[in-house]
Design a protein around this motif. Structure first.
Motif, short mmCIF file in Angstrom:
data_model
loop_
_atom_site.label_atom_id
_atom_site.label_comp_id
_atom_site.label_asym_id
_atom_site.label_seq_id
_atom_site.Cartn_x
_atom_site.Cartn_y
_atom_site.Cartn_z
N THR A 184 0.78 -1.24 0.00
CA THR A 184 0.00 0.00 0.00
C THR A 184 0.81 1.29 0.00
N LEU A 185 2.01 1.32 0.52
CA LEU A 185 2.70 2.59 0.72
C LEU A 185 3.87 2.83 -0.23
N SER A 186 3.82 2.26 -1.41
CA SER A 186 4.97 2.35 -2.32
C SER A 186 5.24 3.77 -2.81
N ALA A 187 4.28 4.66 -2.73
CA ALA A 187 4.48 6.03 -3.21
C ALA A 187 5.08 6.96 -2.15
N SER A 188 5.25 6.47 -0.93
CA SER A 188 5.77 7.35 0.11
C SER A 188 7.29 7.42 0.03
N GLU A 189 7.85 8.49 0.54
CA GLU A 189 9.29 8.70 0.46
C GLU A 189 10.07 7.85 1.46
N TYR B 44 9.28 4.67 2.20
CA TYR B 44 8.82 3.30 1.92
C TYR B 44 9.91 2.27 2.22
N TYR B 45 11.08 2.41 1.60
CA TYR B 45 12.13 1.40 1.78
C TYR B 45 12.73 1.45 3.18
#
Length: 92
Positions: free
Chosen positions: A25-30, A32-33
């Motif tokens: 769900t959160l792949s667009a957040s900065e 994420y990794y």
């Protein structure tokens, strides 16, 4: 299995489920990794703690492996991709 026996499994299951949820769900957040790596570290610590407490019997090892595989699928995918690139190079 009573609550006392299940209690070491609860944090491991929650972290694995949270890692899978973050991955999906959160792949667009900065961050994420960074969050995925944090959850991977926590999963490894909880898995090691579980295996130290339960011993290396078949059921706990299988359940821990499945939990790590499901929760850290992003890392498994990245390692497989990196292995293919290393062995065959990248060619579409």
């Amino acid at each position: 299995m009573n609550l006392r026996q299940a209690s070491p499994w609860i944090p491991f299951a929650c972290v694995s489920a949270l890692a899978f949820l973050v991955y999906r769900t959160l792949s667009a957040s900065e961050w994420y990794y960074a969050l995925l790596w944090l959850l991977a570290g926590l999963s490894a610590v909880f898995a090691a703690r579980l295996l130290l407490q339960t011993g290396l019997r078949a059921w706990p090892v299988a359940a821990t492996a499945l939990g790590l595989l499901a929760g850290q699928w992003w890392l498994v995918e990245a390692l497989i991709l990196r292995a293919f690139w290393r062995l065959n190079g990248f060619a579409p």
